[in-house]
Structure formats: C-alpha cells, structure tokens
Design an enzyme around this catalytic site. Structure first.
Site, PDB file in Angstrom:
ATOM      1  N   ARG A 117       0.801  -1.331   0.003  1.00 20.50           N
ATOM      2  CA  ARG A 117      -0.180   0.036   0.182  1.00 20.50           C
ATOM      3  C   ARG A 117       0.653   1.327  -0.170  1.00 20.50           C
ATOM      4  NH1 ARG A 117      -4.322  -2.592  -2.048  1.00 20.50           N
ATOM      5  NH2 ARG A 117      -5.584  -3.654  -0.664  1.00 20.50           N
ATOM      6  N   ASP A 174      -1.153 -13.063  -1.965  1.00 20.91           N
ATOM      7  CA  ASP A 174      -1.964 -12.195  -2.522  1.00 20.91           C
ATOM      8  C   ASP A 174      -2.352 -11.082  -1.580  1.00 20.91           C
ATOM      9  OD1 ASP A 174      -3.241 -10.524  -4.345  1.00 20.91           O
ATOM     10  OD2 ASP A 174      -5.091 -11.993  -4.846  1.00 20.91           O
ATOM     11  N   HIS A 223      -6.324  -3.865   4.231  1.00 20.99           N
ATOM     12  CA  HIS A 223      -7.329  -2.592   4.124  1.00 20.99           C
ATOM     13  C   HIS A 223      -7.922  -1.847   5.387  1.00 20.99           C
ATOM     14  CE1 HIS A 223      -8.630  -3.003   0.065  1.00 20.99           C
ATOM     15  NE2 HIS A 223      -8.831  -4.225   0.040  1.00 20.99           N
TER      16      HIS A 223
END
Lengths: 322, 423
Positions: free
Chosen positions: B65, B307, B311
């Site tokens: 991120r 993967d 969040h």
C-alpha cells in the site's frame, strides 16, 4: 458479520425482514394470515389501528420507487406510526457520507424501524448487522438479491385467488437474472410447497445454475405457460437492450411477451400478475394487462395489508399476540 | 554478526536437506550447514531444538500500500508483519499510486524500505505499459536497471492483443519475466462473486470462469507466439490448471501460482455477504479448489503467493458489491501452508519449496535456500503450537482477516534477514 438467523429473535419471532429465504412456512403463513386480518382495516372508513403508535419508521430509498415506497408509507400510517421518508438523492449520502454514518445519524433520531431500498445485493443484511438492538430493518429491495414484501404480497394475491399453493403451477416470465422479485418469489413459492415453479426466459436473462433455486427452466414461452394456474410477468428494464442481452424489444415481445393468444395456453382460470411498473407492449399486451384475468391492481392494494402485517409482527413483543 | 543456530530440523528443499543439524551465519551469509567452519566463534547462539529451520519465505504477490494508500498500510508496517511471519522476501506489483512505471518510484520504494530498517527484502515488479494504461510500452530496460525483477500489467487490460504481444516481446528481449493475471475485463464486468449457485441465490453480480480462462487461452497463445517467459499469477479455475498443465507439456516457458486463500475457501464462504471474503479473482467452487490443490501436487502450479491486500476497516464496512476486494494474509500465510501439509495436499518439503525455492528460481531472487554462500534469510518455526487465528493479533495494519477463528499450529519464533535477527 451477518449470521444466518439475523432476521429472527432467539425465540423465533421476526426481528428484521431481509429475505424470504431462511424463513419457515409457519412464518410466511403467519404473515399471510395477519395480512388477511388487516385487509378489513383498509376497507374501513377510518383506516387506522394503533399498533405502531409512538413508533417512528424511516423510509430510506437509495433507488427510485413508486409503489413500494408509497405502500410502505401508507402501511406505517395505518398502523399509527410516525413516518419519515428520505429521498437519498437529496441527502448527505451524495455529499460523501458513508452508508453507516447515514444510518447511525438516523438512529440518533430514535428511529425504530428502517425500510431500506439500496442498489447493492446484501445491503439489507449489511444494515441489519449494524443497527442497534431494538432497531429493525425491512428490506424494500436490495440489488438483485431480494424483495421479500413484494414476494409476500404476490403470495397473498395467489392465495386469495387459488386458496392454497399445493398442486399449483406458477410460471415466472422474463428477466429472472436481474430480478430480486423473482428470487424472492421462487423462495416463497417453494417454502409454501407450490406444486411446480417454472421460469421462462432466454438464457441471457437467466442466472447460471438457475435450476438450483428449485425451478423448472423453459426457454419456450408457449411450452412453459401450458396449463399453469398463475403467470407472473417481470418488468424488462430498458437498459437490458444495450448490454447485448437481447436483440430488440420487438423480438422480445414476439418471443416472451404475454398476449391474449398465449394466455389461452394456460388454465382458463389462470391469473396474471406483474410486480410493476409494467411496460405495455414489451412484456405484456395492453389488453391482457387490463383484461379480466389480470390481478395486477389487486397486488398493489394487498401490498398495504402485507406490509402492515410484516411491520406489526416485527413490532410485536414476546409473549403478546402480534 | 556470527550466529549459530543449534539443533534445529533444517529443511531446505533446494538441497534436499531434512535433518537435525546446525546452521552457521557469518555477517550476511550462511557460512556452513552441519560442521563448524574453521575458526568460527558464535557471538549469538539460538537453540532450535524441537523447532524447524527453514529458508525465509518468498512472497511473489504482496501489496504493501505504499506509495499511495498509506491509510491502509505502509512499507514499515507490512515488512515488519512479513518478517515476523517468516516471509523475508516480498515482490510487490506495479499498481501502487503512483504506478511503478519509472525508476524514481522504484528508488522511492527501496528508500522507504531502508528507512523502515530493511526488515524484509523488497523486489518491485515494474509496469509493462506506461501508467498501466495498456497502450504505450514502459521503459523496460530502465526499470530493469532500477532493480525491477519482472514486469506486469497487474489487473489492468491491454488496449488490444497487439499491444500485449509487443509488450511481451520487448520484455523478452530484455530478459525480463512477464507476470500476467489472466482477466477478461468485459467478462468480469461489475461482477463480485463466482458465477455459481451462491451468486445466483444471493443475486450477486457474477464472474464467470471464462473471465479467467478465455484470457488465459489468449495469453498462452501469445507466449507461444513470442516465446516470452511468463508467470501466471493467482490462478483460480480448474480449467486454468488444465490449460497451464498442457502449456507446460507443450514446452512453453510458463509457470504459475495460486493464492493461499483459494486453496482453502470457496464461493460458499461468502454466504451472508461476508465482505472479508471478497477477492478478485473471486473464491471459486469446491471443484476448482480441489483442482488447484491437485495442480500444486503435480507441479503444474509452481508457487503459492499470499496475494496480501491489507485494508482499513471502512473498506470492508460496505454492502458486499461495494466493498473493496482483498484479504490481509501475511499473518496466516505460514500457518495455512502447514495446514496444506496436515491435510495431505503436499509433503512438507514440497510445500516449503512452493514458497521458497520455486518462486526464487522463477523470479530470479537471491533467496529461498539454506546453503553455504547463500544470503542468510532463514526462519525458525515452532509447529507444535495451538491457537485460534484472531485479527486483533495481526501484525499487518490490515485486519481484514478471512480466517478468523481458524485453528493454527504454527508460529515463527525467529526471523533472520541477511544475517540480522529481526525482533
């Protein structure tokens, strides 16, 4: 996260009304019976009972609606509730407020019951898993998932005309794939032990594995409608013409439109239903819609009683008669 | 620092080692396995009795991120989570913000990693096309020089097959590995769930198998045409496994990975609209899951990736179709790998090879084995634990856990990155 019994209290009473799926035959029958008792209220000159006096119901519509929103409002009013109707297009949701913030702000206004329509499948479950204890959610349509009060008013209409579900053949015709109404109807018909549930549509308007819902699939209207007791036509949304789902409106009407000629293949006393809004000349011929077998306007009337029934059952206290 | 790891069960698939022995580390490298090198005086000894000593894991698909979405996670938070969960090398895809399509971004990522203490090796996968727009080739040679170890268009489409062909050809000319996630955007549409009985019942916009397989068939043909060495990432369908098996049989230079969650979860796990299990590609059917497991066992699928997609809480606090896809999986990666072994999918050494030796070989990384002269990336694992998976214990900044409450038996006790123990 959402649990399978999200819509029931521990004692089995209805806490939310999110989907027909997962409810027992008994609860569905209770809804129909309760609705039956409310039809007399709607026929009286003073059309109010005090069941929801002091309660506040909020109509939260993120998607356009005429019938559902109006009949929910009338149902709440006839139960003596205070009603707040919010058109989300003019509210803070478009200013970027999150769904949960919108919900919690309204909860802070002491709302007891939310009637919610939203474009996302699963949104009713989402709201129900985030409201405070004691606050209920009624699903007025979530995406392509469910529209349980519509299905129950359709069941009510069928029972009024056919008395029972056992042995009946019911055909649902049109855009099953994108229809929350069809999904809820199919669950309700199967839970109520309907003899045979058929769906009639071209493959492009059927979801994959449709038969796993408990239906017989027909692509040929004339074959599928043969000897049925009930024909439910679904609205064909105009935007389906642009997604390569169908060749043309004309072709659709020829293949899947309900005409006076076609209805002769059904039982002579078959009833014709449509959840509205109907497209005359696309899925249904005008003369059929206005004909004597059509019960489309009755559906709207019964919608008030059925929504009163669901609201009153949700508001009922344990140990007292709802 | 000179470190001696004593009496651990050393498992190194690359050298077919599986025995209780000692490992000796001198500065950044492994100096010996087994007997003490001449003149070696350990400054630190780690007793690994009863524990496993494994090569540090290599994760070839991990989103940190950063740059761009640091409200979700950062290089500091995710390299820490990775290292302490036994993952010592991370490959990060180019779809950060801004996109990794120029050397400045590559440098920025490595600089951030350095500032965070180099807790983990980071390898960048560069963009195949500028801004991943699928129209103009990126400066692939420059990206290679900047340190990119492979090139990919991530989950973004190419304008047309011609651009894809040219991109693959040019990459091949640079000797670069091409990484492809086979996706047909039109068939994906606005879908959010596998096109199966569950999506039908729940009215969720469906994603057909062909959204992956139709793209994969075309991608394989372009490999045949261009000869570009190609790795297929995050395969989800049974038919994809068959197609890759055939491509390998035909001698094409292809390899493949599956995401760890696809080996355990299916579309029915999203029942009741559980947004924690919303992923792209979607969780598929039970049959697909079994085919992926079989593909791992017979070598069709070379690697397993995390993967990882951390969040913030708000990303998942939405109705299912509007929630953001992705699972935070660094904290469950190793425990799930051992579950695969427990469930008889793979023998232990093979399972370890899928996350060490094979990805290191395919991506050309100096990692994934325990041998003298190799970089000293290794981990000491206790596989006799018993605990329940809890997102609040996650080290990753992303608490979007799809395995809440699962029983795990494995914990990482020590991670050593380039000879440096991570605390």
């Amino acid at each position: 996260m959402a649990n399978p019994n999200l819509q029931l209290h521990d004692d089995g009473r209805l806490r939310h009304f999110l989907s027909v799926e997962g409810l027992s035959k008994q609860i569905l029958t209770d809804i129909l019976d309760t609705a039956e008792s409310f039809t007399s209220v709607t026929d009286r000159s003073i059309k109010k009972v005090p069941i929801l006096r002091g309660k506040t119901v909020a109509n939260l519509f993120f998607e356009a609606s005429t019938r559902t929103r109006a009949t929910f409002e009338l149902a709440a009013q006839r139960l003596s509730a205070d009603i707040l109707s919010l058109d989300i297009k003019t509210s803070s949701a478009v200013k970027g407020e999150s769904l949960l913030d919108t919900l919690h702000n309204l909860e802070a206004m002491q709302i007891d019951m939310f009637v919610i329509r939203h474009q996302d499948s699963g949104s009713a479950h989402f709201f129900a898993s985030h409201v405070h204890p004691g606050v209920s959610v009624l699903n007025a349509g979530d995406g392509q998932h469910a529209h349980p009060t519509q299905a129950m008013l359709d069941m009510f209409t069928i029972r009024r005309h056919k008395q029972q579900f056992e042995g009946l053949s019911v055909a649902i015709v049109g855009d099953i794939k994108h229809s929350r109404v069809a999904r809820s109807q199919i669950h309700a018909l199967n839970i109520l032990n309907t003899g045979q549930v058929r769906v009639i549509a071209p493959p492009t308007l059927l979801p994959e594995h449709c038969e796993t819902l408990g239906v017989q699939v027909y692509h040929d209207f004339d074959e599928g409608i043969r000897d049925v007791d009930v024909v439910i036509m679904l609205r064909l949304q105009k935007e389906r013409m642009t997604g390569a789902l169908l060749p043309s409106e004309k072709e659709y009407f020829r293949q899947y439109g309900l005409t006076a000629e076609r209805i002769k293949l059904a039982k002579p006393d078959a009833i014709i239903m449509h959840p509205g809004p109907a497209n005359r000349g696309i899925e249904i011929e005008s003369s059929v819609m206005d004909g004597k077998q059509s019960v489309i306007l009755q559906q709207v009337t019964f919608g008030i009683a059925v929504r009163m029934a669901v609201m009153s059952m949700i508001a009922s206290q344990p140990g007292l008669d709802g | 620092m000179k470190i001696r790891i004593k009496n651990g069960r050393v498992i190194d698939p690359a050298s077919a080692t599986d025995r209780v022995t000692d490992v000796f580390i001198d500065l950044q490298l492994i100096s010996a396995v087994g007997s003490v090198p001449d003149g070696f005086v350990a400054e630190k000894e780690i007793d690994a009795s009863g524990k496993l000593v494994l090569p540090g894991l290599v994760d070839i698909q991990c989103r940190v991120r950063e740059p761009g979405l640091t409200h979700k996670a950062s290089i500091a938070s995710e390299t820490n989570a990775a290292a302490r969960n036994g993952i010592t090398s991370l490959c990060i895809p180019p779809d950060s913000k801004p996109i990794t399509d120029n050397s400045a971004i590559v440098e920025q990522i490595h600089h951030s990693n350095q500032k965070a203490g180099n807790r983990c090796h980071i390898y960048t996968i560069g963009a195949l096309t500028k801004k991943l727009q699928g129209e103009i080739l990126s400066n692939m040679g420059t990206l290679k020089q900047a340190g990119c170890i492979a090139l990919s268009n991530a989950q973004r489409p190419f304008l047309n097959n011609l651009v894809q062909r040219r991109a693959m050809e040019y990459a091949a000319g640079q000797g670069m590995l091409v990484v492809i996630q086979p996706m047909d955007q039109a068939l994906y549409g606005n879908g959010c769930a596998h096109e199966g009985p569950l999506a039908t019942r729940r009215g969720l916009p469906p994603i057909p198998e062909a959204a992956e397989t139709a793209a994969l068939a075309k991608d394989i043909e372009l490999v045949a045409q261009t000869g570009a060495r190609t790795h297929f990432g995050q395969i989800s369908c049974a038919r994809s496994v068959d197609m890759i098996r055939q491509a390998k049989k035909d001698g094409l230079p292809v390899s493949a990975d599956a995401s760890m969650h696809q080996l355990f979860l299916t579309d029915f796990d999203i029942d009741n609209f559980d947004t924690r299990k919303l992923v792209i590609p979607p969780l598929r059917s039970e049959q697909d899951k079994h085919a992926l497991r079989a593909g791992l066992a017979d070598g069709t699928i070379d690697c397993i990736c995390s993967d990882h997609q951390p969040h913030d809480a708000d990303a998942k606090l939405k109705p299912f179709p509007s929630a953001e896809p992705g699972i935070s999986s660094l904290d469950v990666f190793l425990p799930l790998l051992f579950k695969l072994v427990e469930e008889g999918v793979l023998p232990l050494a093979e399972a370890i090879a899928k996350v060490t030796q094979h990805p290191a070989r395919i991506f050309g990384l100096p990692a994934g084995q325990i041998a003298p002269g190799e970089l000293a990336d290794l981990i000491i694992v206790d596989d006799q634990q018993s605990y329940s998976c809890r997102s609040e214990e996650f080290l990753s900044a992303g608490k979007n856990n799809a395995f809440e409450g699962w029983d795990f038996s494995t914990r990482v006790e020590h991670s050593i990155i380039a000879g440096k123990p991570i605390d």
